[in-house]
Design an enzyme around this catalytic site. Structure first.
Site, PDB file in Angstrom:
ATOM      1  N   ASN A 104      -0.351   0.890 -10.373  1.00  0.00           N
ATOM      2  CA  ASN A 104      -0.282   1.531 -11.736  1.00  0.00           C
ATOM      3  C   ASN A 104       1.086   2.237 -11.789  1.00  0.00           C
ATOM      4  OD1 ASN A 104      -0.701   4.213 -13.525  1.00  0.00           O
ATOM      5  ND2 ASN A 104      -2.146   2.761 -13.848  1.00  0.00           N
ATOM      6  N   CYS A 143      -8.527   3.654   3.520  1.00  0.00           N
ATOM      7  CA  CYS A 143      -9.771   2.425   3.412  1.00  0.00           C
ATOM      8  C   CYS A 143     -10.466   2.294   4.629  1.00  0.00           C
ATOM      9  CB  CYS A 143      -8.805   1.147   3.333  1.00  0.00           C
ATOM     10  SG  CYS A 143      -8.315   1.000   1.719  1.00  0.00           S
ATOM     11  N   VAL A 155      -4.576  -2.920  -6.814  1.00  0.00           N
ATOM     12  CA  VAL A 155      -4.402  -2.659  -8.524  1.00  0.00           C
ATOM     13  C   VAL A 155      -3.405  -1.486  -8.447  1.00  0.00           C
ATOM     14  CG1 VAL A 155      -5.612  -2.358 -10.669  1.00  0.00           C
ATOM     15  CG2 VAL A 155      -6.633  -3.425  -8.943  1.00  0.00           C
ATOM     16  N   SER A 193       1.961   4.828 -12.683  1.00  0.00           N
ATOM     17  CA  SER A 193       1.972   6.083 -11.844  1.00  0.00           C
ATOM     18  C   SER A 193       1.562   5.851 -10.596  1.00  0.00           C
ATOM     19  CB  SER A 193       0.847   6.960 -12.725  1.00  0.00           C
ATOM     20  OG  SER A 193       0.756   8.216 -11.890  1.00  0.00           O
ATOM     21  N   GLU A 220      -8.956  -3.178  -0.276  1.00  0.00           N
ATOM     22  CA  GLU A 220     -10.383  -2.795   0.539  1.00  0.00           C
ATOM     23  C   GLU A 220     -11.245  -2.052  -0.590  1.00  0.00           C
ATOM     24  OE1 GLU A 220      -7.022  -2.705   1.128  1.00  0.00           O
ATOM     25  OE2 GLU A 220      -6.815  -2.984   3.417  1.00  0.00           O
ATOM     26  N   CYS A 222      -5.189   0.588   5.381  1.00  0.00           N
ATOM     27  CA  CYS A 222      -4.612   1.998   5.719  1.00  0.00           C
ATOM     28  C   CYS A 222      -5.867   2.674   6.050  1.00  0.00           C
ATOM     29  CB  CYS A 222      -3.966   2.325   4.333  1.00  0.00           C
ATOM     30  SG  CYS A 222      -5.174   2.774   3.006  1.00  0.00           S
TER      31      CYS A 222
HETATM   32  N1  THU Z   1      -2.251  -1.829   0.006  1.00  0.00           N
HETATM   33  C1  THU Z   1      -3.733  -2.273   0.155  1.00  0.00           C
HETATM   34  O1  THU Z   1      -4.149  -3.011  -0.920  1.00  0.00           O
HETATM   35  N2  THU Z   1      -4.457  -2.117   1.463  1.00  0.00           N
HETATM   36  C2  THU Z   1      -4.194  -1.356   2.393  1.00  0.00           C
HETATM   37  O2  THU Z   1      -4.927  -1.313   3.263  1.00  0.00           O
HETATM   38  C3  THU Z   1      -2.736  -0.794   2.348  1.00  0.00           C
HETATM   39  C4  THU Z   1      -2.073  -1.118   1.155  1.00  0.00           C
HETATM   40  C5  THU Z   1      -1.430  -1.940  -0.968  1.00  0.00           C
HETATM   41  C6  THU Z   1      -1.321  -0.743  -2.042  1.00  0.00           C
HETATM   42  C7  THU Z   1       0.007  -1.307  -2.610  1.00  0.00           C
HETATM   43  O3  THU Z   1      -0.536  -1.728  -3.747  1.00  0.00           O
HETATM   44  C8  THU Z   1       0.681  -2.025  -1.925  1.00  0.00           C
HETATM   45  O4  THU Z   1      -0.306  -2.343  -0.684  1.00  0.00           O
HETATM   46  C9  THU Z   1       1.861  -1.394  -0.973  1.00  0.00           C
HETATM   47  O5  THU Z   1       1.466  -0.408  -0.427  1.00  0.00           O
END
Ligand code: THU
Length: 130
Positions: free
Chosen positions: A50, A92, A48, A52, A60, A89
């Site tokens: 934003n 997470c 999700v 910002s 996750e 990442c």
């Molecule tokens: N993102 C995730 O949803 N999970 C991760 O483990 C790494 C990154 C998303 C965050 C952002 O919306 C997009 O991937 C690019 O970084």
């Protein structure tokens, strides 16, 4: 609850289904996640974003929040569907590790049959604990 190949595939399908609802207008990098609780129930999440940018929440963590809000505390596996079978990442990993070890399944958004499977404790050894 054991993680069978069939269950892993179900989890990937749920993550891919959720991914359609990802809110990623800025990065265009859509992520879907599905978390399998010890109860057998699955909880999904999407990234999700934003305006910002820093307020963005990863898929996750949305899945973890949804599961915890439903009373779950033990997790067997999480499937993540993203371009290039992206790995979760670091933030997470830490959030997942709060609840113990689990399997992490990463699948490519295009070819969902190509799975990368690793235990969370391998992806994040020596987690932070208070
Ligand atoms: N993102 C995730 O949803 N999970 C991760 O483990 C790494 C990154 C998303 C965050 C952002 O919306 C997009 O991937 C690019 O970084």
């Amino acid at each position: 609850m054991k993680l069978t190949a069939a269950r892993a595939q179900q989890l990937v399908s749920a993550a891919a289904g959720a991914r359609r609802h990802a809110h990623a207008p800025y990065s265009k990098f859509r992520v879907g996640a599905a978390l399998l609780a010890a109860s057998g129930k699955m909880y999904t999440g999407v990234n999700v974003e934003n305006a910002s940018y820093g307020l963005t929440i990863c898929a996750e963590r949305v899945a973890v929040g949804s599961a915890v809000a439903a009373g779950e505390r033990q997790f067997v596996a999480i499937a993540i569907v993203a371009p290039g079978a992206a790995m979760p990442c670091g933030a997470c990993r830490q959030v997942l590790a709060e609840f113990g070890d689990c399997a992490v399944i990463c699948a490519d958004a295009k070819d969902r049959r190509q799975l990368r499977l690793e235990m969370l404790s391998v992806l994040l050894p020596h987690i932070f604990r208070l």
